[in-house]
Design an enzyme around this catalytic site. Structure first.
Site, PDB file in Angstrom:
ATOM      1  N   GLY A 121       2.850   0.390   3.948  1.00 23.07           N
ATOM      2  CA  GLY A 121       3.003  -1.055   4.073  1.00 23.07           C
ATOM      3  C   GLY A 121       2.773  -1.581   5.470  1.00 23.07           C
ATOM      4  O   GLY A 121       3.263  -2.656   5.809  1.00 23.07           O
ATOM      5  N   TRP A 122       1.985  -0.859   6.297  1.00 22.09           N
ATOM      6  CA  TRP A 122       1.768  -1.367   7.654  1.00 22.09           C
ATOM      7  C   TRP A 122       0.308  -1.366   8.070  1.00 22.09           C
ATOM      8  O   TRP A 122      -0.014  -1.573   9.229  1.00 22.09           O
ATOM      9  CB  TRP A 122       2.619  -0.598   8.656  1.00 22.09           C
ATOM     10  CG  TRP A 122       2.503   0.904   8.682  1.00 22.09           C
ATOM     11  CD1 TRP A 122       1.421   1.675   8.384  1.00 22.09           C
ATOM     12  CD2 TRP A 122       3.540   1.809   9.050  1.00 22.09           C
ATOM     13  NE1 TRP A 122       1.712   3.000   8.539  1.00 22.09           N
ATOM     14  CE2 TRP A 122       3.011   3.123   8.953  1.00 22.09           C
ATOM     15  CE3 TRP A 122       4.868   1.658   9.456  1.00 22.09           C
ATOM     16  CZ2 TRP A 122       3.758   4.261   9.244  1.00 22.09           C
ATOM     17  CZ3 TRP A 122       5.606   2.798   9.740  1.00 22.09           C
ATOM     18  CH2 TRP A 122       5.055   4.067   9.643  1.00 22.09           C
ATOM     19  N   ASP A 123      -0.631  -1.163   7.146  1.00 24.68           N
ATOM     20  CA  ASP A 123      -2.065  -1.282   7.442  1.00 24.68           C
ATOM     21  C   ASP A 123      -2.745  -2.249   6.463  1.00 24.68           C
ATOM     22  O   ASP A 123      -3.063  -3.373   6.812  1.00 24.68           O
ATOM     23  CB  ASP A 123      -2.741   0.090   7.386  1.00 24.68           C
ATOM     24  CG  ASP A 123      -2.322   1.000   8.537  1.00 24.68           C
ATOM     25  OD1 ASP A 123      -2.433   0.572   9.682  1.00 24.68           O
ATOM     26  OD2 ASP A 123      -1.867   2.132   8.268  1.00 24.68           O
ATOM     27  N   ARG A 124      -2.967  -1.781   5.259  1.00 25.12           N
ATOM     28  CA  ARG A 124      -3.602  -2.642   4.253  1.00 25.12           C
ATOM     29  C   ARG A 124      -2.711  -3.817   3.869  1.00 25.12           C
ATOM     30  O   ARG A 124      -3.205  -4.930   3.620  1.00 25.12           O
ATOM     31  CB  ARG A 124      -3.934  -1.811   3.010  1.00 25.12           C
ATOM     32  CG  ARG A 124      -5.075  -0.841   3.184  1.00 25.12           C
ATOM     33  CD  ARG A 124      -5.164   0.181   2.064  1.00 25.12           C
ATOM     34  NE  ARG A 124      -4.128   1.204   2.159  1.00 25.12           N
ATOM     35  CZ  ARG A 124      -4.052   2.268   1.366  1.00 25.12           C
ATOM     36  NH1 ARG A 124      -4.949   2.424   0.400  1.00 25.12           N
ATOM     37  NH2 ARG A 124      -3.108   3.162   1.525  1.00 25.12           N
TER      38      ARG A 124
ATOM     39  N   CYS B 111       0.872  -1.175   0.000  1.00 23.36           N
ATOM     40  CA  CYS B 111       0.000   0.000   0.000  1.00 23.36           C
ATOM     41  C   CYS B 111       0.909   1.225   0.000  1.00 23.36           C
ATOM     42  O   CYS B 111       1.825   1.294  -0.828  1.00 23.36           O
ATOM     43  CB  CYS B 111      -0.967  -0.034   1.183  1.00 23.36           C
ATOM     44  SG  CYS B 111      -0.198  -0.340   2.783  1.00 23.36           S
TER      45      CYS B 111
ATOM     46  N   ARG C 258      -3.840   3.412  16.005  1.00 18.07           N
ATOM     47  CA  ARG C 258      -5.062   3.074  15.276  1.00 18.07           C
ATOM     48  C   ARG C 258      -6.243   2.905  16.235  1.00 18.07           C
ATOM     49  O   ARG C 258      -7.365   3.326  15.950  1.00 18.07           O
ATOM     50  CB  ARG C 258      -4.864   1.800  14.456  1.00 18.07           C
ATOM     51  CG  ARG C 258      -3.748   1.893  13.400  1.00 18.07           C
ATOM     52  CD  ARG C 258      -4.008   3.008  12.412  1.00 18.07           C
ATOM     53  NE  ARG C 258      -3.010   3.047  11.356  1.00 18.07           N
ATOM     54  CZ  ARG C 258      -2.116   4.013  11.196  1.00 18.07           C
ATOM     55  NH1 ARG C 258      -2.099   5.041  12.040  1.00 18.07           N
ATOM     56  NH2 ARG C 258      -1.249   3.974  10.207  1.00 18.07           N
TER      57      ARG C 258
END
Length: 588
Positions: free
Chosen positions: A327-330, A324, A376
């Protein structure tokens, strides 16, 4: 309800699930929810998590380590990055009979050289090995702003949440001399990135960004392969599969964790990346890709996962990169779903139990790769919870990457679970709040390998040849099919009136043929005609229930409004009690 009984290791199990292992998951989530991982700041508890991950990888694979002990390669990647070389057997564990085609010293050098090419230094990293193919993760490509002043860029991009910052350099982008220098710099750093991709035999690049370039305060702060002006990535197969960012999952939380009927607003100004998929992939999945903007979150995630599984089962030995922006959520969402889906088929991590694969994917794919769970949670962007609660939507054999008759021997034994137990399992998860409350029993660690007696196996890739190790695909990119944003009026006119449906009904009736989703609870499992669960379904439901129990005892759900009859709170409390976890947080 299945009674507690003594366990082989001492102590007791509840419904066959070790309380000790449940507590390990709960302890992991508790630490994760309060701690932001950084490679240069590691506590003894984090060291224990790292050690446990290596032990779990060692159960099935021969691996090497990419060194990142002080975060010198990437400050929010694992200190010991695992490179899976090949699957090991008990014989091979003591006598290596295979030699990896990748030299770890060369890989380490390529990683060090290529890290500048990607946002935040989050380089292309292999994380799953499937049929000899590497499934990799990374951030998107860095833009000129980061390359000329990474630390200042980090400050701008993160809103002041990164490690170190300086003021960004003033770079006149329209200056011809600067542009010439920029081109040379991009040639160099992206050239190293391409070398790393080729060394890992990655051919397919799946970009989840909804933008072509990420813009902050009017500046292009990141780029992507699909808009590289010099077309340096033309030899790769690029897929633009726009998927909502973590901010969208606040809407998921605010709707009492209900993904059905939740549709992303594709008409926002910053959304400019069309859905673009090679024709040979888009034409073989029985999915109407032209309607992707009408899909709710469930159907969109299901279809994207089907696409990724289809890609890694294509008839070549090429790997896949998923990314994404940072590179640390989706990215961990789909990496985790891929790992769990393949594990449920017995295709990866075949020797791990449900609690163990859950521990591995939470610890490695999410925590050690830098997902900012405390941040989050504070914003209500619960993409982490969505990932594991979503497992109920991929239990169908339509998501299986391999045919049943070709699956490897699983850890589950037929003798450990009776038909009566299986029937009880199905009656529990009809989607009814009443049945879930009155007939709760947790899936055991070792479930049966039983499948529905009268159901024929369904292959996700029907009509497609099985993977062949001897066939190489051409290097040039295939024909692409692209779908862009539609004017709402045009969309209304382009579809017959009898096809028009609300996003909610589309979700429940169209996305998973033969399955009826209950709207009564976000924790309810979709029902299907078959009375007995397949092995895949039993495995994924076991993982999901262990997760819900651990999440309930640590983080809990924070609904914006009381759910019907207190269903969410009550069910999670039952999950926690079912595995003997105590001290659960209030779920409000």
């Amino acid at each position: 309800m299945m009674a507690a009984s003594p366990s082989a290791a001492g102590g007791f199990t509840v419904s066959g699930l070790s309380v000790r292992k449940s507590e390990q998951i709960a302890d992991l989530i508790d630490l994760f929810s309060k701690t932001q991982y950084r490679a240069k700041e590691v506590s003894p508890r984090v060291e224990a998590i790292e050690k446990r991950c290596l032990e779990l990888f060692d159960r099935d694979y021969k691996y090497s380590i990419i060194s990142n002990y002080s975060g010198e390669v990437c400050g929010h990647y694992p200190r010991q990055i695992v490179f899976l070389e090949y699957e090991s057997t008990e014989v091979d564990r003591d006598r290596d009979r295979f030699e990896s085609t990748v030299q770890i010293s060369k890989l380490q050098d390529l990683v060090s050289r290529s890290k500048m090419a990607r946002c935040r230094g989050r380089f292309v990293c292999p994380v799953i090995l499937y049929n000899g193919k590497h499934i990799c993760r990374s951030a998107t490509l860095a833009g000129w702003g980061e390359l000329y002043g990474r630390t200042g860029y980090n400050y701008i991009f993160s809103g002041g949440s990164d490690d170190t910052w300086t003021e960004p350099e003033e770079v006149p982008e329209d200056d011809p001399a600067v542009r010439n220098g920029e081109s040379q710099l991009f040639d160099k750093v992206r050239g190293h990135d391409i070398k790393l991709l080729r060394y890992l035999s990655v051919r397919y690049i799946c970009d989840l960004m909804v933008e072509n370039k990420k813009v902050k305060f009017g500046l292009n702060v990141t780029s992507s392969e699909k808009v590289d002006k010099a077309q340096r990535y033309a030899d790769f197969t690029l897929l633009s599969v726009p998927y909502p960012g973590c901010e969208f999952f606040k809407d998921y939380k605010d709707r009492d964790y209900t993904a059905e009927g939740l549709v992303f607003n594709w008409n926002q100004d910053f959304v400019d990346a069309p859905l673009t998929i090679p024709a040979r992939f888009s034409q073989n999945l029985n999915i109407d890709w032209t309607r992707y903007q009408s899909w709710d979150l469930v159907e969109q995630t299901q279809n994207y996962l089907k696409l990724l599984l289809h890609i890694i089962n294509s008839d070549d030995d090429s790997g896949l990169l998923v990314h994404c922006i940072s590179g640390w959520d989706r990215t961990p969402l789909f990496v985790s779903l891929l790992r769990l889906s393949l594990w449920a088929d017995g295709a990866v991590h075949a020797n791990l139990e449900p609690a163990e694969i859950l521990y591995l994917t939470i610890a490695y794919d999410w925590f050690l790769f830098g997902h900012m769970l405390p941040d989050r949670l504070s914003k209500g962007e619960e993409i982490f919870f969505f990932c594991f609660n979503f497992l109920k939507h991929i239990v169908s054999e339509k998501f299986s990457a391999v045919r049943k008759q070709r699956r490897k021997n699983s850890h589950f034994k037929d003798s450990d679970f009776t038909v009566e137990d299986l029937c009880r399992l199905r009656s529990r998860d009809r989607g009814s709040i009443t049945s879930l409350s009155s007939d709760f029993s947790l899936i055991t660690e070792e479930l049966a390998g039983a499948s529905c007696p009268n159901a024929d196996p369904v292959d996700l890739f029907s009509g497609q040849p099985q993977a062949s190790s001897g066939r190489k695909a051409p290097a040039s990119s295939p024909p692409m099919v692209s779908w862009c944003k539609q004017n709402p009026l045009d969309e209304t006119l382009s579809h017959p009136a009898n096809e028009a449906k609300s996003s909610s009904s589309s979700s429940s009736n169209q996305s998973d043929h033969g399955i009826t989703r209950s709207g009564s609870s976000p924790l309810a499992v979709p029902t299907r005609g078959c009375s007995l669960p397949s092995e895949r379904q039993a495995r994924l439901e076991a993982v999901r229930e262990i997760f819900l129990a651990a999440y309930s005892s640590t983080v809990g759900l924070r609904s914006s409004a009381p759910s019907p009859s207190g269903a969410i709170s009550g069910l999670l409390e039952q999950f926690a009690r079912g595995v003997g976890l105590r001290g659960s947080n209030a779920i409000v």
